[in-house]
Structures are given as C-alpha cells and as structure tokens.
Design a protein around this motif. Structure first.
Motif, PDB file in Angstrom:
ATOM      1  N   ALA A   1      81.910  -0.376 -26.422  1.00 19.17           N
ATOM      2  CA  ALA A   1      81.944  -1.826 -26.920  1.00 19.17           C
ATOM      3  C   ALA A   1      82.231  -2.779 -25.527  1.00 19.17           C
ATOM      4  N   GLY A   2      82.962  -2.076 -24.497  1.00 16.14           N
ATOM      5  CA  GLY A   2      83.064  -2.861 -23.053  1.00 16.14           C
ATOM      6  C   GLY A   2      81.761  -2.969 -22.410  1.00 16.14           C
TER       7      GLY A   2
ATOM      8  N   GLU B   1      78.748  -2.856 -24.014  1.00 18.03           N
ATOM      9  CA  GLU B   1      77.984  -3.989 -24.710  1.00 18.03           C
ATOM     10  C   GLU B   1      78.415  -5.354 -24.102  1.00 18.03           C
ATOM     11  N   GLN B   2      79.806  -5.666 -24.038  1.00 19.64           N
ATOM     12  CA  GLN B   2      80.176  -7.009 -23.686  1.00 19.64           C
ATOM     13  C   GLN B   2      79.940  -7.238 -22.194  1.00 19.64           C
TER      14      GLN B   2
ATOM     15  N   THR C   1      75.623  -7.974 -22.419  1.00 17.05           N
ATOM     16  CA  THR C   1      75.234  -9.233 -23.060  1.00 17.05           C
ATOM     17  C   THR C   1      75.503 -10.408 -21.913  1.00 17.05           C
ATOM     18  N   ALA C   2      76.884 -10.403 -21.382  1.00 17.07           N
ATOM     19  CA  ALA C   2      77.379 -11.344 -20.348  1.00 17.07           C
ATOM     20  C   ALA C   2      76.259 -11.486 -19.335  1.00 17.07           C
TER      21      ALA C   2
ATOM     22  N   GLY D   1      84.776  -5.420 -18.531  1.00  8.71           N
ATOM     23  CA  GLY D   1      85.139  -5.077 -19.775  1.00  8.71           C
ATOM     24  C   GLY D   1      85.536  -3.470 -19.906  1.00  8.71           C
TER      25      GLY D   1
ATOM     26  N   ILE E   1      82.708 -10.704 -15.730  1.00  9.58           N
ATOM     27  CA  ILE E   1      83.878  -9.916 -16.606  1.00  9.58           C
ATOM     28  C   ILE E   1      83.721  -8.549 -16.175  1.00  9.58           C
TER      29      ILE E   1
END
Length: 516
Positions: free
Chosen positions: A450-451, A453-454, A457-458, A445, A443
């Motif tokens: 927020a991006g 963190e995304q 996490t992935a 982000g 991904i």
C-alpha cells in the motif's frame, strides 16, 4: 573506463542492425584482434568493443558495423583518412578491414572518460575548459592541414585520458561537413565544458545523444525568444574574453577563424604553471612566453577588462580626493582618523560564487514494488549506495522484458536525508538494455504494498528529464533538475528489463547523487 560510444543512443533514422556476423567475446578478428568486452553502440549503430592486439599485446578499441560492404564505406574511408594524420590529440587508427558481412576499424584504446561523462560531475574550471578547447582545435588544425574534415566533434568523441591527455576520436564525415562546422563545434565543446549544457537546439552532433538519450546532456538555457544564454550568464567566473570567443564561435553571423588560428589563440591563454591538466607533449603551449604579443581574440575581452579597471581606479581616485578633503576639514576630530575608522566599503563582486558541486549522501533507500506478491525482491536496497559497484540490488529473472506482464515496474527509492539542490543522478546498472525513468515526490509511504502504491502514484506526477528506452549502456545520467527547487526523495523507476541470456533481469549496482 569509457570510450567513444558509451551512453550514446541510436536515432530514429538509424537502419536496423542485422545479426549475421555479430561479434562474440573471445573472438579473434583478422587473426590478430581479440574481442574482450562490448562497451556500447554509437548513434550510427556501430558496436564499440574493447580488444587486445594479440601480436603487439596492447589494448585496442574495435569499432564494428555489420554488414560491411557499401553500408560501411563511409566509416572505412574516414578511418583510412584519419590514419594519415598523426597528432598527440588524435586517437591513432591502426587498421580498417571489410569482411563483407561486417567491417571494423581498430584504433587506439584510451583509458579515461569522455568529456560528456566528465562534465556530468560538474563543469570544468576555466583553465581546464580552455585546455580541452585548445587540444581539440590543435587536433583539427592537423586534420584540416591535409584538406580533410573530422565531422564528429562533440562531448562524446572528446576523451580525457587518465594521464590528462585530451584525445579526439571517431572521425565521421559526409557532404554536410566542412572545416567551418568543425571549428564551430569547438565552440559547442567549450560551452559544454564551461556550463554543463549543450548549446545547440538539436541533439549533440551525431553520436552524442538523440531522442530519450538527451536526458544525459542538459539543454542550454535560453530566453523566451530562444536566444542562447552566454556562459557568464549561466555560471559565475567565466572570463569575458573566453565568453566572447565561445559565443562568437556559436554565432553563425560571425565568421569563425581557421582551426590553426583558433588553436593559436587558445594556446596564448595563460594557464597557471602548476596546472598540469594536459599532457604537454602537444605541439602548442598554453602559457605565453614573456614578451609575446597579446592575443587578438583575448585582447577584445582584455579591453573590456581594462576599461572596467580604469573605471574602478577613477572611482578610487575621486574617493581618495574626497577623503583628503574631509581629513583637512576635521584635523581635530578623532572620529575621522583614517587608521581608527573601520572600512564600510564592501568588496566588489560581479557575480555570487557558484555553489560547490559534491556527492550528496544518501541516508536511506528501499525497493518500491507495488505489484509484488511475496515481497521477495525488496531486500538489499542498501547496496545501491554503499560505494561498491560490484554489489547491488537485483530483480528476479522474468520470462519477458515487461516483468513477465505481472508488474508495471519496480524501482529504488532514495532519501537524501534533507532538502538539497540536485544537479544530477547517475545510476550504474549490471546490464545494458533497460528502460527506466527518474521521478521525485515529497511523501515517504510505509514499506509495504500500500505504501509503495502511494509513493508511485504521487511520484509519477513529477518526472526528472526524459526517460531512457532500451538504453544501450550501463550508466544512466539524469540532469533535468530545476535549479530553483530543493529535492529530498527520488525514485529510479524501471519499466523494461534487459535480457541476460536466460531471461530478463537487471541489477542496480550504485546510485550517485550530485548537488549542493
């Protein structure tokens, strides 16, 4: 420029290093050897420095251990023994001094790269790997002729100088070492040079890597029973005789030759005349003289090749006879004209060609900082792939190594612009002592908290190789990629910062990705 010790990690059995007697840049040892730059520490906790002999005005390497005394006896004895052997493929030892609070060995400085670092760019071609193996075997033959043992042959102690000379350095022996283990170690070096993988189940022989440092050298390919894959199974184009020789050296059920016999056998291999990879000042040549008897070891592989050629000739002869018979039966049929008829036979190929390894282009990069407050550290990401190691991206200075307890970490995300087979990622840092890992994901982000963190996490679900913990070098190399998987996005994630004297900070100077 690298020296033995660079990127090598201390194993868990290494005793704690005392700070009393610690060297300082600019210090002059024994009123003669000025310390210029700390290169790294090796697996035994010894410090490797670049220095200058102020009397002879020549560069030297200073390998230091503190305290000295009994704890440094083995190092000093090995150095004194090594100094008695003069050979073009052995690093010269100039001095060995014990000052009680510290002891050090002064040896030849080699401008070049270790075999470990060189192969990180891709396996060597067959003739260069053979040349390296011959040089090391020749050096060992000189050592063994005196009754001594080297005891420390691995990709980290084999140096390739800028002028092509192969140098074996850093002898270190104990009761477990023997001339046989030295010779078998040449098999490990050959296997690594040919495949880029280390063939032993343990970490590379004392000093190469241990623990988390194993990420820098890929483990060998094995089957479900743990049986080592031969070089020809890992990489196309390895000659059968060299494959057989390498595997025999690694097979404890096969008695190895002596080092002088091994050197002579490797010297008989026919290296192309235009290949000047090695300095020819050594005692042995690589190309056989006209009229020389074929190598006994090479002959074993040669017989296999000869049988294969004989089989092909037999097939060709049968085909020719059938063709003649067919032509005799169809003299009036223009379709059977051997000149006009196109060939339908495909060229015989034993294995598909190995894809060429090259530097992959990084199309974009950005800083991942999900715990940031003001996003002040997300600038300059483009400097990590601009080709200039003097400039890069840097964190701010923190009061503690864990980002002052304010962050889980920070990282550099890179986009290769498309999916690629990736072989390795090399990260050059400004300061040794950092802890980091390499992650991957699919991904991309948005560039905000927020991006970030995304992405984190992935990507934490997919690690490449093993992490580096308080790495004592400024170069981290990650090789744990799946050859059957394609990669586009990678994340170099920093978890601990090194000290810079005024706090904790690190810079990422350059990231290089190799693949096909």
């Amino acid at each position: 420029m690298t020296q033995v010790g660079e990127g090598q990690d201390a194993d868990e059995s290494t005793p704690p290093v005392m700070t009393f007697g610690a060297p300082q840049t600019g210090e002059i040892l024994a009123e003669r050897y000025e310390l210029v730059q700390h290169i790294n520490n090796d697996s035994a906790g010894r410090l490797v420095w670049r220095g200058v002999d102020v009397v002879l005005r020549r560069p030297v390497a200073v390998v230091m251990r503190y305290p000295g005394g009994d704890s440094a006896t083995e190092m000093l004895q090995a150095a004194v023994a090594a100094s008695r052997v003069v050979h073009p493929n052995l690093a010269g030892v100039y001095d060995a001094i014990d000052e009680a609070e510290r002891a050090y060995v002064v040896r030849e400085w080699v401008d070049g790269r270790s075999l470990r670092d060189l192969v990180a760019d891709g396996p060597l071609d067959t003739w260069r790997a053979t040349a390296v193996g011959n040089a090391i075997a020749s050096a060992l033959a000189a050592v063994h002729a005196t009754g001594m043992v080297h005891g420390n042959v691995h990709p980290g102690t084999v140096m390739i100088s800028d002028d092509g000379r192969v140098v074996l350095a850093d002898a270190r022996t104990d009761g477990a070492d023997s001339q046989e283990t030295d010779v078998r170690a040449v098999g490990g070096v050959l296997y690594y040079a040919l495949t880029g993988h280390w063939p032993h189940t343990e970490a590379p022989l004392r000093g190469a890597t241990a623990g988390h440092g194993r990420a820098a050298i890929a483990d060998a390919v094995r089957d479900a029973n743990g049986v080592l894959a031969a070089p020809r199974q890992v990489r196309a184009g390895v000659p059968a005789y060299l494959d057989d020789l390498t595997m025999d050296l690694l097979d404890t059920n096969v008695a190895p030759p002596s080092s002088d016999v091994l050197a002579a056998e490797l010297a008989r291999l026919d290296v192309p005349a235009e290949d000047d990879y090695l300095d020819n000042s050594g005692p042995l040549r690589f190309a056989a003289e006209p009229g020389e008897e074929p190598s006994p070891l090479a002959a074993a592989g040669g017989r296999k090749v000869a049988l294969g050629i004989a089989g092909l000739l037999a097939v060709a002869l049968i085909g020719l006879l059938i063709g003649i018979s067919t032509l005799g039966d169809n003299d009036d049929d223009p379709q059977t004209d051997p000149v006009a008829a196109p060939s339908t036979s495909a060229p015989v190929s034993e294995e598909p060609p190995t894809p060429k390894i090259r530097n992959l282009k990084i199309s974009n990069a950005r800083i991942i900082d999900p715990d940031s407050r003001n996003r002040s550290e997300v600038r300059d990401a483009e400097k990590v792939f601009d080709g200039d190691r003097d400039e890069g991206w840097s964190t701010e200075t923190y009061p503690r190594s864990n980002f002052g307890g304010l962050k889980r970490g920070m990282g550099v995300w890179i986009d290769l612009g498309g999916e690629h087979t990736v072989k390795s990622v090399q990260v050059n840092l400004s300061t040794p002592g950092a802890s980091a890992e390499l992650l991957t994901g699919t991904i991309d982000g948005p560039s905000d908290k927020a991006g970030d963190e995304q992405v984190l996490t992935a990507y934490l679900k997919s690690r490449i190789g093993q992490p580096f913990e308080e790495h004592d070098g400024t170069t981290m190399t990650f090789n744990g990629f799946d050859a059957d998987q394609k990669y586009r996005y990678l994340l170099f994630w920093i978890t601990e910062l090194p000290s810079n004297g005024n706090g904790f900070k690190v810079g990422v100077q350059e990231i290089t990705v190799q693949g096909s």
